[in-house]
Structures are given as structure tokens and as C-alpha cells.
Write an enzyme that holds these catalytic residues in place. Structure first.
Site, short mmCIF file in Angstrom:
data_model
loop_
_atom_site.label_atom_id
_atom_site.label_comp_id
_atom_site.label_asym_id
_atom_site.label_seq_id
_atom_site.Cartn_x
_atom_site.Cartn_y
_atom_site.Cartn_z
N HIS A 258 32.59 58.27 -79.08
CA HIS A 258 33.85 57.38 -79.75
C HIS A 258 35.11 58.15 -79.36
O HIS A 258 34.84 59.43 -78.79
CB HIS A 258 33.75 57.13 -80.92
CG HIS A 258 33.72 58.42 -82.02
ND1 HIS A 258 32.30 58.96 -82.07
CD2 HIS A 258 34.68 59.31 -82.40
CE1 HIS A 258 32.73 60.12 -82.95
NE2 HIS A 258 34.21 60.18 -83.11
N HIS B 216 31.18 54.14 -86.23
CA HIS B 216 32.53 53.96 -85.40
C HIS B 216 32.44 53.97 -84.03
O HIS B 216 31.48 54.89 -83.43
CB HIS B 216 33.70 54.69 -85.99
CG HIS B 216 33.38 56.27 -85.82
ND1 HIS B 216 32.43 56.78 -85.81
CD2 HIS B 216 34.38 57.39 -85.76
CE1 HIS B 216 32.37 58.01 -85.65
NE2 HIS B 216 33.88 58.35 -85.66
N HIS C 190 40.87 63.22 -80.41
CA HIS C 190 39.57 64.02 -79.61
C HIS C 190 38.79 62.83 -79.13
O HIS C 190 38.70 61.47 -79.50
CB HIS C 190 38.79 64.51 -80.83
CG HIS C 190 37.91 63.83 -81.70
ND1 HIS C 190 38.33 63.35 -83.02
CD2 HIS C 190 36.63 63.16 -81.76
CE1 HIS C 190 37.49 62.63 -83.61
NE2 HIS C 190 36.62 62.52 -82.75
N HIS D 116 30.69 64.99 -92.00
CA HIS D 116 31.87 64.31 -92.46
C HIS D 116 31.12 63.52 -93.62
O HIS D 116 29.94 63.01 -93.66
CB HIS D 116 32.10 63.10 -91.44
CG HIS D 116 33.05 63.72 -90.28
ND1 HIS D 116 33.99 64.40 -90.36
CD2 HIS D 116 32.60 63.54 -88.81
CE1 HIS D 116 34.69 64.92 -89.19
NE2 HIS D 116 33.56 64.15 -88.31
N TYR E 235 33.95 70.46 -84.29
CA TYR E 235 35.47 70.06 -83.36
C TYR E 235 35.85 71.31 -82.54
O TYR E 235 35.95 72.50 -83.25
CB TYR E 235 36.41 69.57 -84.26
CG TYR E 235 36.32 68.11 -84.86
CD1 TYR E 235 36.54 67.23 -84.11
CD2 TYR E 235 36.04 68.09 -86.10
CE1 TYR E 235 36.52 65.75 -84.69
CE2 TYR E 235 35.82 66.53 -86.72
CZ TYR E 235 35.99 65.64 -85.70
OH TYR E 235 36.07 64.47 -86.54
N GLU F 269 34.80 66.54 -79.70
CA GLU F 269 33.68 66.81 -80.78
C GLU F 269 32.42 66.61 -80.13
O GLU F 269 32.03 65.65 -79.36
CB GLU F 269 33.99 65.64 -81.81
CG GLU F 269 33.15 65.63 -82.88
CD GLU F 269 33.21 64.35 -83.98
OE1 GLU F 269 32.77 64.49 -85.30
OE2 GLU F 269 33.65 63.32 -83.49
#
Length: 310
Positions: free
Chosen positions: A155, A202, A217, A249, A258, A268
Site C-alpha cells: 500500500h 487498506h 511511504h 499499529h 518504518y 515500511e
């Protein structure tokens, strides 16, 4: 399979200021496979388990950041449908002929409300993941999986303006779901939004910024949280600058690190996270819980996470 329309993140073109150092980072340290260099000096990479020719393009530049990102759609007819929907939404569309972007069919190019350039395409040459299509087995030959053991481009998180318009575009035109959002606990405005076209938490996300067209990112998928820890060992060995992690997260529940490439672009590695279905309720976080929303193992927000973009 029910999933049609927009399929997945297919490409990100990242600007780098030292191609030799960038090649070492993305190839040797991360373990992506370099597949070609074009006449403009752009270098193309794929993760081992991606079938398409490439997903990451490094473009030589005097500044860091992102030139464009692209999503692959199901077929050529889908491009025609989405072009009409984009125009009806009020977004001008540019046609890019097949072959202008190497190994790629025709594309639609347009600027989304956050200020970023987005492409849609239906065709990219497939070169496979080294496993045969008949009786493929489960493990490729030695040396195919290497570096940080990255499976695919997962993503992008983009910084910009007009987050609510971005949500409208992706949900009404592209049929994404809004899976999660972070809102200010007093003002009620969206500070970050997370959208999916798949069963992932996501496929793209947006972070509110005072300026348009900022790059937060590109994220690369690993198979497990254990692989995230092993990647941290590797990044330590090669002195890769770490922003945050390993951590998990609250938003998406993904295990994460990260870190930065030699030009200062944030990368990431990401693993796990929950499964999203179309009937999964929207999850909303507010800024009273900004710490655990960002990083749920130490519950500590990072200023750099919200302010350092290229």
C-alpha cells in the site's frame, strides 16, 4: 472470484537522488529484484511473489518524493467505465498510450483531490514468480526469496489536502471501502483515512497535510510479524535509518517498521493486520487515543510520523 474493478496497488514511482545507493537499498537490503533500466535511467523492481513485470520504479532526480502511483484494474473495459465515472466526478483524464510506460498497456492519468498523480491500467507484462503454473510447489529456488523477504508492494500512505474529497472519489468512483479513520476529538475533522479495494485493512491511505502531493511511504508486505522482527535485524546490520519499529499499529493491527531509503523516502515493511469484508463496520479513532492508534505496543505517538514527508 467476486473481486473485479480496481484490483490492487500496481506501481509506485519514487524519486531518488543517488541511484547507486538506492539500488543497493532496494535490491540488496530489501531484496527486491531489479528487472530493467530504461533509457531515462529509471530502474524497475519487483518483489519475488509478484507476477507483473514490476511494481517499484526508481527515477533519478534532485529531490526525493513520489512522481505517481498506479492501480491495476481488472480489464480494458473497466478503464472505459472508470474514465466516464472520473469525468462525471469532475476530474479531467489524460490518455497515455500503451508502451509509453515500459511493459504496460494504455493508462489513464489524472490528479486526485490530494494533489497526487494517479494512473489506472489493465495490462502489464507478466514474468511470474519463478514457480511454474502447473504443480508449482510452495518454495522457489534458492536465492529468489532474499533480503527482507518482501512478498509484494502492499500500500501507499500519501499526505495532502481534501481528505473528504479523496474518500468520495475512492468510494464513489472506484468502489473502495473506507475501513478506518482518525478524527480530531474536538473539531471532528478527518486527520487520516484508510481505504481498501480488497480484504486487506487498506490498499491506500491519506494523511492530512497543509500542502498537496506529499509522499509519506510505500509499504512492502511480509508474511508474518516474525519476518518483521527479522527485517529489523537486517536493517540494524546495514545501518538503515529507522523511524519507528518494530511495533504494531492500532489502526489496521499491522506489524510494522518504518525506515528511510538513502534519499530520505520513508519505506515500511508490514505484516498481518485484520481481514476486511464489505460488511465490516467502519472503525473510527480519535486523537484522545492517538498513541495507540499509531503504535499500540508502546502507545506513544511520534511527531515524525505526522510531519516528515517527501
Amino acid at each position: 472470484m467476486a473481486m473485479r474493478g480496481v484490483l490492487r496497488p500496481g506501481e509506485v514511482q519514487i524519486r531518488v537522488m543517488d541511484m547507486k545507493k538506492a539500488r543497493h537499498h532496494y535490491d540488496h537490503i530489501l531484496g527486491l529484484h531489479e528487472v530493467m533500466e530504461d533509457a531515462q535511467g529509471r530502474v524497475y523492481f519487483k518483489a519475488w511473489d509478484e507476477h507483473d513485470h514490476h511494481s517499484v520504479v526508481l527515477a533519478p532526480s534532485d529531490r526525493a518524493g513520489m512522481d505517481h502511483f498506479a492501480f491495476k484494474v481488472y480489464d480494458d473495459a473497466t478503464l472505459d467505465v472508470l474514465e466516464k465515472k472520473l469525468i462525471a466526478f469532475g476530474i479531467p483524464v489524460e490518455h497515455i498510450a500503451a508502451g509509453v510506460y515500459p511493459k504496460s498497456g494504455r493508462r489513464l492519468s489524472f490528479v486526485i483531490p490530494s494533489g497526487h498523480t494517479m494512473h489506472l491500467y489493465a495490462y502489464k507484462e507478466q514474468i511470474g514468480n519463478t514457480l511454474p503454473h502447473q504443480n508449482p510447489g510452495v518454495v522457489p529456488d534458492d536465492g529468489v526469496v532474499r533480503g527482507a523477504n518482501i512478498c509484494r508492494l502492499d500500500h501507499m500512505l500519501l499526505g495532502g489536502v481534501n481528505l473528504d474529497e479523496c474518500v468520495k472519489l475512492f468510494t464513489e468512483v472506484f468502489d473502495f471501502d473506507l475501513s478506518e479513520k482518525l478524527v480530531h476529538h474536538e473539531a471532528g475533522i478527518s486527520l487520516a483515512v484508510f481505504l481498501t479495494c480488497s480484504i486487506k485493512p487498506h490498499d491506500i491511505a491519506f494523511l492530512l497535510q497543509p500542502e498537496p502531493n506529499r509522499f509519506h511511504h510505500a509499504s512492502f508486505a511480509l508474511e508474518s510479524a516474525h519476518d518483521v522482527v527479522k527485517a529489523a535485524d537486517r536493517f540494524g546490520k546495514y545501518r538503515v535509518p529507522i523511524d519507528v519499529g518494530p511495533n504494531r499499529h492500532g489502526i489496521t493491527r499491522g506489524a510494522t517498521i518504518y525506515f528511510f531509503d538513502p534519499s530520505g523516502n520513508r519505506n515500511e515493511v508490514f505484516a498481518e493486520g485484520y481481514i476486511h469484508y464489505p460488511d465490516t463496520p467502519l472503525l473510527t479513532w480519535d486523537t484522545t487515543q492517538a498513541g495507540p492508534a499509531q503504535f499500540a505496543q508502546d502507545n506513544t505517538p511520534r511527531e515524525s510520523f505526522l510531519t516528515v514527508l517527501t
